[in-house]
Write an enzyme that holds these catalytic residues in place. Structure first.
Site, mmCIF file in Angstrom:
data_model
loop_
_atom_site.group_PDB
_atom_site.id
_atom_site.type_symbol
_atom_site.label_atom_id
_atom_site.label_comp_id
_atom_site.label_asym_id
_atom_site.label_seq_id
_atom_site.Cartn_x
_atom_site.Cartn_y
_atom_site.Cartn_z
ATOM 1 C CG ASN A 9 -1.773 1.206 1.353
ATOM 2 O OD1 ASN A 9 -1.870 1.994 0.408
ATOM 3 N ND2 ASN A 9 -2.404 1.380 2.507
ATOM 4 C CE LYS A 11 -0.352 3.522 4.507
ATOM 5 N NZ LYS A 11 -0.279 3.686 5.949
ATOM 6 C CG HIS A 98 -6.148 2.229 4.970
ATOM 7 N ND1 HIS A 98 -5.711 3.232 5.811
ATOM 8 C CD2 HIS A 98 -5.122 1.360 4.860
ATOM 9 C CE1 HIS A 98 -4.460 2.976 6.185
ATOM 10 N NE2 HIS A 98 -4.081 1.835 5.625
ATOM 11 C CD GLU A 100 -3.102 5.910 6.359
ATOM 12 O OE1 GLU A 100 -3.040 5.890 5.124
ATOM 13 O OE2 GLU A 100 -2.192 5.455 7.098
ATOM 14 C CD GLU A 170 -3.947 -2.039 7.448
ATOM 15 O OE1 GLU A 170 -2.841 -2.314 6.995
ATOM 16 O OE2 GLU A 170 -4.556 -0.991 7.188
ATOM 17 N N GLY A 176 1.858 2.797 10.766
ATOM 18 C CA GLY A 176 2.818 3.881 10.589
ATOM 19 C C GLY A 176 3.511 4.326 11.866
ATOM 20 C CB SER A 216 4.556 -1.133 12.322
ATOM 21 O OG SER A 216 4.132 0.207 12.463
HETATM 22 P P1 PGA Z 1 2.375 0.687 7.778
HETATM 23 O O1 PGA Z 1 0.965 0.899 7.039
HETATM 24 O O2 PGA Z 1 2.948 -0.607 7.287
HETATM 25 O O3 PGA Z 1 3.188 1.876 7.381
HETATM 26 O O4 PGA Z 1 2.089 0.646 9.247
HETATM 27 C C1 PGA Z 1 0.093 -0.183 6.875
HETATM 28 C C2 PGA Z 1 -1.172 0.312 6.221
HETATM 29 O O5 PGA Z 1 -1.591 1.443 6.475
HETATM 30 O O6 PGA Z 1 -1.782 -0.422 5.425
#
Ligand code: PGA
Length: 252
Positions: A9, A11, A98, A100, A170, A176, A216
């Protein structure tokens, strides 16, 4: 055997040149090292680069995914992109729900259900994300939260439709942040999610649904996470932006 899946992903990262050169290099190494065997690998770049990415991956076993779609086919929705449009350039996968999108674009379960319906109408595979906040976990509400997120969206689908889903657990506090869920926390939640699929759709479907972990993941923790019996792969953010890290995660 359940399908093993790794999704990168990206983003809102990488421009045209960065996207295309990464994918070309990545593809070359994946085939040189033969690391795509028995795995589904999906890369999710930004909208403007989905078409060229798809062209580069044409004829390979690798796929692309959109990071979002609008919940309508077409119409007066300035700035939006629909499943109808994406289908016409060969996109077959979409990430929905997601955290976000939920946090910054206020996407609630009712809109997510509409997005699911439109994605299914265009025969997309859906990577559907669920997960609790740190406050919810500290109040021991994580199971209720995830159950509600599924009940109000995915579980409106028929047993035929639900075959088009990958579920990504998640935990928001792990996205993140560099703080990964422990193996126990992740495995326990994945087992719980599988049990919800069992209750709703029966063994045939609960045995087959791929449940991915996200939050992460990196080249050091992937192997442990993926060795758990209910963790079938990962949705990877930050670490998927680095070629060698992404390759190592896939090899895990
Ligand atoms: P990350 O993001 O691996 O940077 O924690 C995962 C995601 O948002 O799908």
């Amino acid at each position: 055997m359940r399908q093993k899946v790794v999704i990168a992903n990206w983003k809102m990262n990488y421009d045209f040149h960065e996207t295309t050169s990464f994918i070309r290099n990545f593809l070359k190494i994946v085939f040189e090292r033969k690391i795509n065997h028995n795995k589904k690998i999906i890369i999710s770049p930004s909208f403007p680069f989905l078409h060229i990415s798809n062209q580069i991956l044409q004829g390979t076993t690798l796929n692309i995914a959109a990071q979002n779609i609008h919940h309508k086919d077409k119409g007066s929705y300035t700035g939006e992109v629909s499943a109808y449009m994406l289908k016409s350039i060969g996109v077959q996968n979409v990430i929905l729900g997601h955290s976000e999108r939920r946090e910054f674009f206020f996407e609630k379960e009712n809109i997510l259900l509409e997005k699911i319906k439109i994605a299914l109408k265009y025969n997309f595979n859906i990577i559907f994300c669920v997960g609790e906040s740190s406050l919810e976990r500290s109040n021991n509400k994580q199971f209720d939260i995830v159950k509600t997120q599924l009940k109000e969206t995915v579980f409106h689908c028929t047993s035929d439709e639900v075959k088009s889903f990958y579920i990504a657990y998640e935990p928001i506090w792990a996205i993140g942040t560099g703080e990964t869920a422990t193996i126990e926390q992740a495995q326990t939640m994945h087992e719980f999610i599988r049990s919800l699929f069992f209750d709703k759709y029966g063994k045939n479907i609960s045995d087959k649904v791929s449940i991915l972990y996200g939050g992460s993941i990196n080249d050091l923790n992937a192997k442990n996470l993926f060795s758990q019996k209910d963790i079938d792969g990962g949705l990877v953010g930050k670490s998927s932006l680095e070629l060698e890290k992404l390759l190592k995660i896939i090899q895990s």
